[in-house]
Design an enzyme around this catalytic site. Structure first.
Site, PDB file in Angstrom:
ATOM      1  N   ASP A  79      -3.760   3.638  14.311  1.00  0.00           N
ATOM      2  CA  ASP A  79      -2.924   4.148  13.235  1.00  0.00           C
ATOM      3  C   ASP A  79      -3.395   5.549  12.884  1.00  0.00           C
ATOM      4  O   ASP A  79      -4.194   6.142  13.616  1.00  0.00           O
ATOM      5  CB  ASP A  79      -2.924   3.205  12.025  1.00  0.00           C
ATOM      6  CG  ASP A  79      -4.273   3.088  11.332  1.00  0.00           C
ATOM      7  OD1 ASP A  79      -5.205   3.865  11.658  1.00  0.00           O
ATOM      8  OD2 ASP A  79      -4.408   2.231  10.445  1.00  0.00           O
ATOM      9  N   ARG A 124       0.846  -1.200   0.000  1.00  0.00           N
ATOM     10  CA  ARG A 124       0.000   0.000   0.000  1.00  0.00           C
ATOM     11  C   ARG A 124       0.878   1.245   0.000  1.00  0.00           C
ATOM     12  O   ARG A 124       1.553   1.537   0.981  1.00  0.00           O
ATOM     13  CB  ARG A 124      -0.932   0.010   1.217  1.00  0.00           C
ATOM     14  CG  ARG A 124      -1.775   1.289   1.284  1.00  0.00           C
ATOM     15  CD  ARG A 124      -2.996   1.177   2.188  1.00  0.00           C
ATOM     16  NE  ARG A 124      -2.688   1.071   3.596  1.00  0.00           N
ATOM     17  CZ  ARG A 124      -3.592   1.213   4.576  1.00  0.00           C
ATOM     18  NH1 ARG A 124      -4.859   1.471   4.270  1.00  0.00           N
ATOM     19  NH2 ARG A 124      -3.249   1.070   5.830  1.00  0.00           N
TER      20      ARG A 124
END
Length: 562
Positions: A482, A193
């Site tokens: 996150d 990603r």
């Protein structure tokens, strides 16, 4: 590889040494300038050939990226002025045409029942590759703090892993090694990603044909370096260059990625359609364009993912100034079973299966605690319930953030799948989601509590401090936080303050009270002398308490502190 590209790369490879500063190019071509310090082995990633490829990507696609980011600004203005997202009338022909399908799973992506996510530092990579998951989402985005070292050394991690030379020795002398060869049945398929379109890489500067210098695109840097060094090796190992695409807001952004894939495959002489992309549907704008996104990427698309945390952040961000109707309650109360989240996931599964695409579920933030059996039992129960719901709803796979959760998640999908590797045959013709259902925020109720305010302040400050130290995935209060979850925390606070929200206990959420909560939180922080809490508190004030709302907390923090 085409002849022109091959000859140019050959010229650059001959007698050219990498140094900090300008990389030489023919006078009629743009330049790439590396301004970051060069650590050990950085020259194996930042080769002249790889930088030439980055320059080609920027020369062709940086302008379109800027145009699309400008279009995002107009979308935000429209939403603030009362114009809700909607299904596009001009693309109804795409949605109504039942004949087209996406490319679907590539080699190594046919069984995605459990995917483990995590950053690309060496220890986490070894653990992910030894985890027993079907896929490893090698995350250069929300789980990685984009320090220059993390960006380049993350690429080195992937470079070494694919060549069978990844290892790590802890400061205590413990050795970590990948147990099975990459490409074998014992290791996950790697899906990388890159950073979203909104982020830049300030340690690499691109100079266009007119001589104008600008920071490189983080997306193009992450994608370009990984693709250039590893695409052929991935194919030889029986998989391919596979990517998760984050933060897209619509079909034109998907089209840009497709154009990049086509160019990159042609440039390196790789057959078109070799790339596979899975798109995270994590913005409210993208939720209304799922089929269009699949259509634009159909030659290279494997599926969609329900990026639940960023999706919640997107809703707060998009409607933050639209009044009480769009005020969300405490973060803990925004579960996957509330009506607007349920509509979003049901539409995603139905859309994917109609077009032959995999539907991948989201990440449950609960994590086990090996030193606390009670916490671990609670986490496993929460994860089991979450994954049972996803498997029953028709998802073809799901995410976990910790290796200990894989057996629990896998058991829930195995119970539904049986001998199958996916649920693409479940077409979900019973699903008919409307725009009103996707925007049904009021039904959840905007109940805010004092504990919710304290939690958001504490989580945001502690996560930002971790991020500033270069750690992008942090275990906080037995949850994996996150950048996306920190964004929810700070954006909710901004919304509550500006909407004059009142807690269930009767206290008005204003700037002065949030500041006092911040002081209470700060007094209890574990200071070490090497921490970044002072900087984190400064960032928090800027992104949660200032009149202007920064679209992402990471943009300003990156520019100033990393």
């Amino acid at each position: 590889m085409n002849t022109t590209a091959a000859s140019t790369l050959s010229e650059l490879s001959t007698g050219t040494r990498l140094t900090t500063g300008s990389i030489p190019f023919p006078s009629h071509k743009p330049r790439i300038e590396v301004t970051g310090d060069l650590g050990p082995r950085y020259d194996e990633i930042l080769t002249p050939d790889a930088l030439r490829f980055l320059a080609e990507l920027h020369d062709r696609f940086a302008g379109t990226r800027h145009d699309l980011l400008a279009a995002r600004l107009q979308t935000r203005v429209d939403a603030a002025n009362g114009r809700d997202p909607h299904f596009l009338p001009e693309t109804a022909h795409i949605r109504d045409d039942s004949s087209w399908r996406v490319a679907g799973a590539g080699p190594g992506l046919r069984d995605r029942r459990v995917e483990i996510t995590g950053p690309t530092d060496r220890k986490m990579a070894v653990n992910a590759l030894n985890s027993g998951a079907k896929v490893w989402l090698a995350d250069q985005e929300d789980a990685t703090s984009p320090t220059w070292a993390n960006v380049v050394e993350g690429q080195l991690t992937l470079f070494d892993a694919l060549r069978g030379q990844l290892s790590f020795t802890s400061p205590e002398g413990k050795e970590y090694r990948v147990e099975s060869p990459i490409g074998g049945s014992g290791t996950p398929t790697i899906v990388m990603r890159p950073r979203g379109w909104h982020l830049v890489e300030k340690h690499i500067r691109f100079h266009d044909r007119a001589g104008r210098g600008m920071s490189a695109s983080g997306s193009l840097v992450d994608f370009g370096l990984y693709f250039f060094h590893n695409a052929r090796m991935l194919i030889d190992q029986g998989s391919g260059p596979y990517f998760y695409l984050p933060k897209l807001e619509g079909r034109r952004e998907a089209r840009l990625w497709n154009d990049i894939f086509v160019f990159s495959q042609d440039f390196l002489g790789i057959p078109r359609g070799t790339v596979r992309a899975t798109v995270l549907i994590e913005t409210i704008q993208a939720a209304f364009q799922m089929e269009e996104i699949l259509y634009e990427l159909r030659e290279h698309c494997a599926g969609l993912n329900a990026g639940r945390w960023d999706y919640i952040f997107s809703i707060v961000k998009t409607f933050r100034s639209r009044g009480r109707r769009f005020v969300l309650p405490d973060r803990k109360r925004i579960t996957m079973t509330v009506p607007f989240m349920r509509a979003y996931t049901e539409l995603l599964v139905a859309t994917c299966h109609r077009r032959g695409a995999y539907a991948i579920g989201g990440m449950s933030a609960f994590i086990p605690n090996r030193r606390n059996p009670e916490v671990t039992a609670q986490a496993l129960a929460q994860v089991a319930a979450d994954k049972r719901r996803e498997a029953s709803d028709g998802f073809d796979g799901t995410w976990v953030a910790h290796p200990d959760l894989i057996p629990t998640a896998l058991a829930e999908f195995d119970a539904v799948f049986g001998d199958r590797g996916d649920q693409l045959d479940r077409l979900r013709d019973d699903v008919h989601v409307t725009a009103e259902q996707l925007l049904d925020i009021p039904s959840i109720g905007g109940r805010v509590t004092e504990a919710g305010v304290y939690d958001n302040v504490s989580i945001a400050v502690r996560y930002i401090e971790s991020w500033l130290r270069g750690v992008g995935a942090a275990a906080i209060d037995n949850l994996m936080e996150d950048a996306a979850t920190a964004e929810i925390s700070r954006s909710q606070l901004w919304q509550w303050v500006h909407d004059n929200a009142v807690t269930a206990e009767g206290r008005r959420v204003d700037e002065a009270w949030v500041e006092s909560v911040l002081q209470d939180v700060a007094a209890g922080l574990p200071r070490t002398g090497a921490d970044r809490f002072d900087d984190a508190i400064e960032v928090f004030r800027l992104v949660a308490l200032e009149p202007e709302f920064p679209t992402f907390l990471t943009i300003g923090a990156y520019a100033r502190f990393l």
